[in-house]
Design a protein around this motif. Structure first.
Motif, PDB file in Angstrom:
ATOM      1  N   UNK A 109     -13.562  10.599  -9.081  1.00  0.00           N
ATOM      2  CA  UNK A 109     -14.894  10.354  -8.521  1.00  0.00           C
ATOM      3  C   UNK A 109     -15.107   8.848  -8.337  1.00  0.00           C
ATOM      4  N   UNK A 110     -14.706   8.042  -9.340  1.00  0.00           N
ATOM      5  CA  UNK A 110     -14.878   6.588  -9.221  1.00  0.00           C
ATOM      6  C   UNK A 110     -13.977   6.008  -8.132  1.00  0.00           C
ATOM      7  N   UNK A 111     -12.888   6.701  -7.823  1.00  0.00           N
ATOM      8  CA  UNK A 111     -12.001   6.234  -6.758  1.00  0.00           C
ATOM      9  C   UNK A 111     -12.414   6.792  -5.395  1.00  0.00           C
ATOM     10  N   UNK A 112     -13.541   7.516  -5.350  1.00  0.00           N
ATOM     11  CA  UNK A 112     -14.034   8.030  -4.077  1.00  0.00           C
ATOM     12  C   UNK A 112     -13.235   9.201  -3.541  1.00  0.00           C
TER      13      UNK A 112
END
Lengths: 205, 205, 205
Positions: C147-150
């Protein structure tokens, strides 16, 4: 008393600047009023909410203390109404944003260190927790903002934002022997200065 | 007793409709069975889990009370198996989804208001918390669904979904003097009605 | 004593392998050092943090127990420094990653089952919680990383990762009558084996 009032003013500076940053991001993404309020509120207050949940302080102060919640909502709604104008002055908000970064870092460090002390952890055991929660309090809201906007969080790409807040946690602990107020003001001044210098030198823009 | 049974039925309507919505989103993204179950479960139950964590109610009821968990899992698996058929009737689920929005809003408001009362907060202090948690209970699962699917949350772009649930929190508090059951049914009816009218008038589609 | 030491070694194998996986993902996305540390730390330790928050165990052990935090940070920094080399040996890390999956699944199941027992839940009431928390402990960090890496979380698209960890929770409960240590080692061996066989047979790559 006077010191507390100054701290509280700096805290509100941060809430407003962060909420504006979230509301502007929502505007860029063509969100509706609810999206603007949600992103403004999250940017300003989600970091503190995550901190409180990680420490078991429930309900989180940012959800139950109305002056914080309503300031964030009001700043978001104002940004929505005045969108084109606020947007064109976007860069001006980088300075109150830097102050907010300092204030949120100091508050996060203070909350985490008090919690650690109360639960019998020494500073040598709890420094990572204090640094992490200073950083999460100050930069966690921006991460939530970016994830909700479908973007990779900015702070993971430019180094001197969340890092400054984490350093603030260490500065707080190092200066705590001089008293809580002294530690908080030293932290705010240091983090804000690191952030503003990094802006001037374009360390991360 | 009878009222409680009706409430519980409406709650299950919501769990099933929300789980179907999550499972369909996972299907659109070509996820595997685990992805379908995770998105179905999250859409139906993550909002209530976040509410419980924010209030320190652990373990969250949606993780420990098997009838809720297993209903969400079963509805997700059924959607996976019957995917093309369920997909073609997607619009039919908007009505039970609206009922679920009302039921989850009322349950979230009821849990938050009971918590606030028990901890000595007056209604004038806790109304923001109640409205926020009504909205998070009802719309938080959809946010988790969309973030896990790599999309900007729908509710941030179309206004009348999470907003209706937040309004439900205020309606609950306003009608609470008439008793908890009356407040819950008024909330469910109002939120469901707002949502269905907004669907008819295409206020947000 | 000896068994505990082996368990702890396997736990550190998992922390290092997971942190490397997060740091590599951050490298792919051209994140800076803070991004690399954040993704490495989250991949290794966010699953356990979410588990602890869901059970009200605060502060989460992964934030207060320095050997865990600092191992994750050190592995991330090492990956950052040696990035091209670590990247080219990426596939080698799939084996310690499988061991970590097993260890984290067993630890998550153990923590959840002990909590459930202490709070008076029987195994027939708490099996879903145990399976869910075994899976969240082991696979939750990877979801946060993605999620943090999109990106859409990988585990939602390929089935045998988080599912193996959830099955581990059930194996733990089934073997618990033979003692906690036996249950943990059976769980680790089973989950690691399922994962490695699924890698060999390309069940999900």
């Amino acid at each position: 008393m006077h010191a507390e009032a100054v701290l509280e003013v700096l805290n509100y500076v941060g809430i407003v600047a962060f909420a504006v940053s979230g509301a502007l991001k929502a505007g860029e993404k063509n969100m509706d009023l609810l999206g603007v309020i949600t992103l403004g509120f999250s940017t300003a207050l989600a970091g503190g909410i995550i901190r409180d949940v990680l420490l078991g302080r429930v309900p989180p102060v940012n959800l139950i203390y109305l002056p914080y919640s309503l300031t964030a909502v009001a700043a978001s709604v104002a940004t929505f109404i005045l969108y084109p104008r606020v947007r064109s002055y976007k860069d001006l908000f980088l300075y109150p944003d830097a102050v907010g970064l300092g204030a949120f870092s100091a508050i996060g460090a203070d909350v985490a260190a008090s919690f650690a002390l109360k639960h019998g952890y020494s500073a040598s055991e709890s420094w990572f927790l204090v640094a992490a929660l200073a950083s999460i309090t100050a930069a966690g809201g921006g991460v939530v903002r970016d994830v909700l906007a479908g973007e990779i969080p900015q702070i993971l790409r430019r180094e001197i934002y969340a890092t400054a807040a984490a350093v603030g946690g260490i500065i707080y602990l190092a200066t705590l022997p001089a008293g809580r107020e002294a530690a908080m003001f030293t932290t705010i001044a240091s983090v804000t200065a690191i952030r503003i210098v990094s802006l001037w030198r374009r360390w991360e823009l």
